[in-house]
Design an enzyme around this catalytic site. Structure first.
Site, mmCIF file in Angstrom:
data_model
loop_
_atom_site.group_PDB
_atom_site.id
_atom_site.type_symbol
_atom_site.label_atom_id
_atom_site.label_comp_id
_atom_site.label_asym_id
_atom_site.label_seq_id
_atom_site.Cartn_x
_atom_site.Cartn_y
_atom_site.Cartn_z
ATOM 1 N N MET A 132 -11.765 -6.038 5.098
ATOM 2 C CA MET A 132 -11.019 -5.022 5.804
ATOM 3 C C MET A 132 -10.553 -5.528 7.012
ATOM 4 O O MET A 132 -11.492 -6.167 8.053
ATOM 5 C CB MET A 132 -11.729 -3.630 6.020
ATOM 6 N N HIS A 171 -8.252 1.043 -4.033
ATOM 7 C CA HIS A 171 -9.070 0.861 -3.030
ATOM 8 C C HIS A 171 -9.755 1.852 -2.981
ATOM 9 O O HIS A 171 -9.300 2.982 -2.490
ATOM 10 C CB HIS A 171 -8.313 0.203 -2.063
ATOM 11 N N GLY A 188 -9.165 3.917 6.942
ATOM 12 C CA GLY A 188 -8.823 5.482 6.896
ATOM 13 C C GLY A 188 -7.491 5.687 7.294
ATOM 14 O O GLY A 188 -6.855 6.674 6.849
ATOM 15 N N PHE A 189 -6.761 4.775 8.059
ATOM 16 C CA PHE A 189 -5.320 5.204 8.092
ATOM 17 C C PHE A 189 -4.583 4.049 8.287
ATOM 18 O O PHE A 189 -4.932 2.751 8.489
ATOM 19 C CB PHE A 189 -5.183 5.743 9.651
ATOM 20 N N GLY A 190 -3.181 4.196 7.988
ATOM 21 C CA GLY A 190 -2.148 2.953 7.724
ATOM 22 C C GLY A 190 -1.823 2.644 9.326
ATOM 23 O O GLY A 190 -2.124 3.643 10.170
ATOM 24 N N GLY A 191 -0.979 1.588 9.697
ATOM 25 C CA GLY A 191 -0.436 1.441 10.892
ATOM 26 C C GLY A 191 -1.265 1.085 11.913
ATOM 27 O O GLY A 191 -0.964 1.054 13.208
ATOM 28 N N MET A 233 -11.965 4.352 -0.963
ATOM 29 C CA MET A 233 -12.683 4.545 0.308
ATOM 30 C C MET A 233 -13.268 6.126 0.143
ATOM 31 O O MET A 233 -12.967 7.022 0.782
ATOM 32 C CB MET A 233 -11.684 4.658 1.322
ATOM 33 N N ASP A 279 -4.734 3.452 -2.070
ATOM 34 C CA ASP A 279 -5.761 3.911 -1.194
ATOM 35 C C ASP A 279 -6.369 5.229 -1.329
ATOM 36 O O ASP A 279 -5.775 6.324 -0.889
ATOM 37 C CB ASP A 279 -5.094 3.825 0.308
ATOM 38 N N MET A 318 -8.707 8.028 -0.774
ATOM 39 C CA MET A 318 -9.928 8.434 0.406
ATOM 40 C C MET A 318 -10.290 9.849 0.241
ATOM 41 O O MET A 318 -9.826 10.845 -0.425
ATOM 42 C CB MET A 318 -9.117 8.555 1.676
ATOM 43 N N GLY A 325 1.027 -2.076 4.085
ATOM 44 C CA GLY A 325 1.587 -0.613 4.214
ATOM 45 C C GLY A 325 2.766 -0.715 5.145
ATOM 46 O O GLY A 325 4.091 -0.817 4.612
ATOM 47 N N SER A 326 2.442 -0.304 6.386
ATOM 48 C CA SER A 326 3.622 -0.050 7.241
ATOM 49 C C SER A 326 4.506 -1.343 7.401
ATOM 50 O O SER A 326 5.755 -1.099 7.661
ATOM 51 C CB SER A 326 2.900 0.497 8.645
ATOM 52 N N ASP A 336 -6.867 -6.555 4.151
ATOM 53 C CA ASP A 336 -6.122 -5.175 4.117
ATOM 54 C C ASP A 336 -6.109 -4.556 5.510
ATOM 55 O O ASP A 336 -7.351 -4.483 5.934
ATOM 56 C CB ASP A 336 -6.875 -4.229 3.161
ATOM 57 N N GLY A 337 -5.137 -4.164 6.235
ATOM 58 C CA GLY A 337 -5.113 -3.416 7.658
ATOM 59 C C GLY A 337 -4.252 -4.380 8.485
ATOM 60 O O GLY A 337 -4.676 -5.408 8.825
ATOM 61 N N GLY A 338 -3.248 -3.956 8.824
ATOM 62 C CA GLY A 338 -2.397 -4.383 10.175
ATOM 63 C C GLY A 338 -1.771 -5.783 9.668
ATOM 64 O O GLY A 338 -1.570 -6.733 10.457
ATOM 65 N N HIS A 396 -0.951 -1.424 -4.358
ATOM 66 C CA HIS A 396 -2.509 -0.983 -3.779
ATOM 67 C C HIS A 396 -2.409 0.667 -3.676
ATOM 68 O O HIS A 396 -1.600 1.351 -2.788
ATOM 69 C CB HIS A 396 -2.506 -1.472 -2.452
ATOM 70 N N SER A 400 0.872 -1.288 -0.124
ATOM 71 C CA SER A 400 0.016 -0.099 0.151
ATOM 72 C C SER A 400 0.877 1.033 -0.016
ATOM 73 O O SER A 400 1.581 1.562 0.793
ATOM 74 C CB SER A 400 -0.925 0.086 1.316
#
Ligand code: DX5
Ligand code: ZN
Length: 219
Positions: A135, A64, A140-143, A66, A33, A35, A196-197, A174-176, A31, A6
């Protein structure tokens, strides 16, 4: 397993160089994102930035959205060079029509579900999707921290897709996502993992990709 890094976690001042470096490292998908500050509290980049960077990359552009009412912008993202467009089930009233239009425009279609959205929203659109994005954080946010209920949701989705004769439909998470939860996600039935992170924070890219791939193979 396909890893889709991401760009939300990349240096936005160097996106062209980053896209080239990802490709050189053996990554195949990337990817984006998008938003709008309404569907999610944050804002990022849109179709103009993606279009400007399309010539810099041969990667598969996994976009993606959002954003509220994504149906307003489908043709713009096709024109920008998106290969796959993923819309949130919660963001569009006419989900079936939106998914069908994405395919009609010549892109792969995806539908994303927020953590609290049940799989039943997919029941009457399974023929219209190439990928379902689960999800594993609130978008809304990475990390953010991975929500463990995702494992069960992914295995239930895999069973549902198989029962519907759609074992070809991809499942993206997607996410974490990180090297510690990758093995269990793949075993639950995930095909595409967004990171991402946990990807951009640990260069070099080729070694990080190898670490995710090794984690995916763990029995
Ligand atoms: C979250 C985005 C994700 C995010 C993932 O709203 O959809 O794609 O960038 O970032 P990490 O891997 O850091 O959770
Ligand atoms: Zn995303």
């Amino acid at each position: 397993m396909i890893l889709s890094p991401s760009l939300l976690s990349a240096d936005c001042g160097k996106l062209a160089e980053t896209l080239k470096a990802l490709e050189a490292a053996g990554v195949e998908w990337v990817h984006w994102d998008v938003m709008d500050g309404h569907f999610v509290p944050n804002m990022t980049f849109g179709q103009h930035v993606i279009k400007g960077l399309r010539p810099a990359s041969g990667l598969f552009f996994d976009v993606h959205l959002m954003i509220e009412q994504p149906e307003r912008y489908l043709a713009d993202f096709k024109d920008a060079g998106a290969d796959m467009l993923v819309v949130h089930a919660e963001s569009t009233v006419h989900l079936q029509r939106t998914l069908a239009e994405i395919r009609r425009l010549g892109m792969k279609s995806g539908v994303a579900l927020n953590p609290s959205t049940p799989l039943s929203v997919l029941d009457y659109v399974l023929d219209d999707v190439d990928m379902v994005l689960i999800m594993s954080v609130n978008p809304g946010f990475g990390g953010q921290k991975f929500l463990p209920a995702t494992f069960r949701k992914v295995s239930e989705l895999r069973a549902k897709l198989n029962a519907a004769g759609r074992s070809d439909c991809l499942i993206q998470v997607d996410g974490g996502v990180n090297v510690d939860n990758t093995g269990e996600l793949v075993r639950a039935g995930a095909d595409v993992l967004v990171s991402g992170s946990a990807f951009f924070g640990f260069p070099p890219f080729n070694e990080r990709l190898a670490a995710f791939n090794a984690a995916a193979e763990q029995k």
